[in-house]
Design a protein around this motif. Structure first.
Motif, PDB file in Angstrom:
ATOM      1  N   GLY A  24       0.805  -1.219   0.000  1.00 57.38           N
ATOM      2  CA  GLY A  24       0.000   0.000   0.000  1.00 57.38           C
ATOM      3  C   GLY A  24       0.840   1.271   0.000  1.00 57.38           C
ATOM      4  O   GLY A  24       0.697   2.117  -0.900  1.00 57.38           O
ATOM      5  N   SER A  50     -12.036   3.672  -6.058  1.00 55.43           N
ATOM      6  CA  SER A  50     -12.262   3.204  -4.686  1.00 55.43           C
ATOM      7  C   SER A  50     -11.344   2.035  -4.344  1.00 55.43           C
ATOM      8  O   SER A  50     -10.833   1.941  -3.227  1.00 55.43           O
ATOM      9  CB  SER A  50     -13.727   2.791  -4.499  1.00 55.43           C
ATOM     10  OG  SER A  50     -14.079   1.759  -5.416  1.00 55.43           O
ATOM     11  N   THR A  51     -11.108   1.155  -5.320  1.00 53.04           N
ATOM     12  CA  THR A  51     -10.208   0.011  -5.097  1.00 53.04           C
ATOM     13  C   THR A  51      -8.772   0.480  -4.938  1.00 53.04           C
ATOM     14  O   THR A  51      -8.038   0.015  -4.054  1.00 53.04           O
ATOM     15  CB  THR A  51     -10.296  -0.983  -6.263  1.00 53.04           C
ATOM     16  OG1 THR A  51     -11.640  -1.469  -6.371  1.00 53.04           O
ATOM     17  CG2 THR A  51      -9.353  -2.161  -6.055  1.00 53.04           C
ATOM     18  N   ARG A  54      -8.316   1.933  -1.495  1.00 53.38           N
ATOM     19  CA  ARG A  54      -8.249   0.897  -0.462  1.00 53.38           C
ATOM     20  C   ARG A  54      -6.923   0.151  -0.507  1.00 53.38           C
ATOM     21  O   ARG A  54      -6.386  -0.243   0.529  1.00 53.38           O
ATOM     22  CB  ARG A  54      -9.418  -0.073  -0.630  1.00 53.38           C
ATOM     23  CG  ARG A  54     -10.778   0.551  -0.303  1.00 53.38           C
ATOM     24  CD  ARG A  54     -11.906  -0.396  -0.640  1.00 53.38           C
ATOM     25  NE  ARG A  54     -11.808  -1.628   0.135  1.00 53.38           N
ATOM     26  CZ  ARG A  54     -12.382  -2.760  -0.210  1.00 53.38           C
ATOM     27  NH1 ARG A  54     -13.053  -2.845  -1.352  1.00 53.38           N
ATOM     28  NH2 ARG A  54     -12.264  -3.831   0.554  1.00 53.38           N
ATOM     29  N   LEU A  55      -6.371  -0.047  -1.725  1.00 46.72           N
ATOM     30  CA  LEU A  55      -5.057  -0.691  -1.852  1.00 46.72           C
ATOM     31  C   LEU A  55      -3.982   0.167  -1.199  1.00 46.72           C
ATOM     32  O   LEU A  55      -3.133  -0.338  -0.457  1.00 46.72           O
ATOM     33  CB  LEU A  55      -4.725  -0.914  -3.328  1.00 46.72           C
ATOM     34  CG  LEU A  55      -5.494  -2.008  -4.066  1.00 46.72           C
ATOM     35  CD1 LEU A  55      -5.173  -1.954  -5.551  1.00 46.72           C
ATOM     36  CD2 LEU A  55      -5.159  -3.382  -3.498  1.00 46.72           C
ATOM     37  N   GLN A  59      -6.345  -1.250   3.201  1.00 47.31           N
ATOM     38  CA  GLN A  59      -7.630  -1.855   3.552  1.00 47.31           C
ATOM     39  C   GLN A  59      -7.976  -3.046   2.664  1.00 47.31           C
ATOM     40  O   GLN A  59      -8.886  -3.804   2.953  1.00 47.31           O
ATOM     41  CB  GLN A  59      -8.749  -0.804   3.459  1.00 47.31           C
ATOM     42  CG  GLN A  59      -8.589   0.334   4.450  1.00 47.31           C
ATOM     43  CD  GLN A  59      -9.656   1.393   4.282  1.00 47.31           C
ATOM     44  OE1 GLN A  59     -10.653   1.182   3.590  1.00 47.31           O
ATOM     45  NE2 GLN A  59      -9.476   2.532   4.909  1.00 47.31           N
ATOM     46  N   ARG A  60      -7.231  -3.166   1.550  1.00 51.59           N
ATOM     47  CA  ARG A  60      -7.449  -4.307   0.652  1.00 51.59           C
ATOM     48  C   ARG A  60      -6.106  -4.892   0.243  1.00 51.59           C
ATOM     49  O   ARG A  60      -5.175  -4.147  -0.079  1.00 51.59           O
ATOM     50  CB  ARG A  60      -8.223  -3.876  -0.592  1.00 51.59           C
ATOM     51  CG  ARG A  60      -8.321  -4.987  -1.635  1.00 51.59           C
ATOM     52  CD  ARG A  60      -9.313  -4.693  -2.706  1.00 51.59           C
ATOM     53  NE  ARG A  60      -9.315  -5.749  -3.729  1.00 51.59           N
ATOM     54  CZ  ARG A  60     -10.214  -5.869  -4.680  1.00 51.59           C
ATOM     55  NH1 ARG A  60     -11.213  -4.995  -4.747  1.00 51.59           N
ATOM     56  NH2 ARG A  60     -10.142  -6.843  -5.561  1.00 51.59           N
ATOM     57  N   ARG A  61      -6.005  -6.206   0.275  1.00 50.39           N
ATOM     58  CA  ARG A  61      -4.781  -6.870  -0.177  1.00 50.39           C
ATOM     59  C   ARG A  61      -4.834  -7.067  -1.686  1.00 50.39           C
ATOM     60  O   ARG A  61      -5.846  -7.520  -2.209  1.00 50.39           O
ATOM     61  CB  ARG A  61      -4.626  -8.223   0.523  1.00 50.39           C
ATOM     62  CG  ARG A  61      -4.285  -8.093   1.999  1.00 50.39           C
ATOM     63  CD  ARG A  61      -3.890  -9.418   2.583  1.00 50.39           C
ATOM     64  NE  ARG A  61      -3.379  -9.294   3.933  1.00 50.39           N
ATOM     65  CZ  ARG A  61      -2.831 -10.278   4.626  1.00 50.39           C
ATOM     66  NH1 ARG A  61      -2.721 -11.484   4.074  1.00 50.39           N
ATOM     67  NH2 ARG A  61      -2.387 -10.086   5.843  1.00 50.39           N
ATOM     68  N   PRO A  62      -3.750  -6.730  -2.384  1.00 50.98           N
ATOM     69  CA  PRO A  62      -3.780  -6.807  -3.844  1.00 50.98           C
ATOM     70  C   PRO A  62      -3.609  -8.224  -4.352  1.00 50.98           C
ATOM     71  O   PRO A  62      -2.818  -8.999  -3.837  1.00 50.98           O
ATOM     72  CB  PRO A  62      -2.583  -5.946  -4.251  1.00 50.98           C
ATOM     73  CG  PRO A  62      -1.627  -6.087  -3.100  1.00 50.98           C
ATOM     74  CD  PRO A  62      -2.480  -6.198  -1.870  1.00 50.98           C
TER      75      PRO A  62
END
Length: 205
Positions: A24, A50-51, A54-55, A59-62
């Motif tokens: 991130g 939005s993705t 979050r990356l 907040q989001r794992r790629p």
């Protein structure tokens, strides 16, 4: 059949999690370095804003599909994007890349904080139309060799060998050859709010 050591398996999972957690900040740093907005990266990769947000925030794992698209957009190898060099190894293995005809050699590898680069403009007349851009951060540069044309806002400057400049990157800026000789300079980029000890010195062309 011998079962795998649970402690070893847990350690491997922790290391993998640490690698993904570092992606991130690295994505945010690459985007800031390129001067692109989330919207621009979204258009070039097809990944929703939005993705991407979050990356960058962790907040989001790629997944591999996202990483491949982002590595292509930022023009970096996939292993550099995920921080593949072994931890604990102090040596830096720079992978030069080219942007707008300029060769850029990363001298640091840790995302966030200060980032150092060696940048080289080849010999020959610079026929590029100046395209000043702005982004978050602070920039310190030192001319190693040659004469560097620097546009900062409405100022058009020339820095010679040994000269230094420092500026807030919210100010639109652009670099180019001041003559037909090659130029080499060091750049240190810091997050917004960072300040360096050396003050700017400008010499009008």
């Amino acid at each position: 059949m011998r079962s795998e050591d649970p402690e070893r398996r847990e350690g491997t999972a922790d290391e993998f999690g640490d690698v993904l957690a570092a992606v991130g900040p690295r994505l945010r740093e690459l985007r800031r370095r390129s001067g692109d907005t989330l919207t621009a990266v979204s258009k070039s990769t097809g990944i929703p804003v939005s993705t991407l947000s979050r990356l960058e925030s962790g907040q989001r794992r790629p997944g591999l599909e996202l990483l491949l698209a982002l590595a292509k957009t930022y023009r970096v190898p996939l292993d550099e994007l995920v921080g593949a060099p072994a931890s604990g190894d102090p040596r830096v293995y720079p992978r030069p890349f080219t942007r707008d005809g300029m060769t850029v050699i990363p001298l640091t590898r840790k995302p966030g904080g200060l980032q150092a680069f060696k940048q080289i403009l080849p010999a020959g007349p610079d026929d590029r139309e100046p395209d000043p851009r702005s982004h978050e951060g602070y920039h310190w540069l030192y001319v190693l060799n040659g004469r560097l044309r620097v546009i900062l806002g409405d100022r058009d400057l020339v820095l010679g060998t040994g000269e230094v400049a420092e500026f807030d990157t919210h100010l639109p800026h652009w670099f180019g050859n001041a003559d037909d000789q090659p130029v080499e300079f060091l750049s240190i980029l810091g997050p917004q709010g960072e300040r360096f000890h050396i003050r700017a010195r400008y010499r009008p062309g």
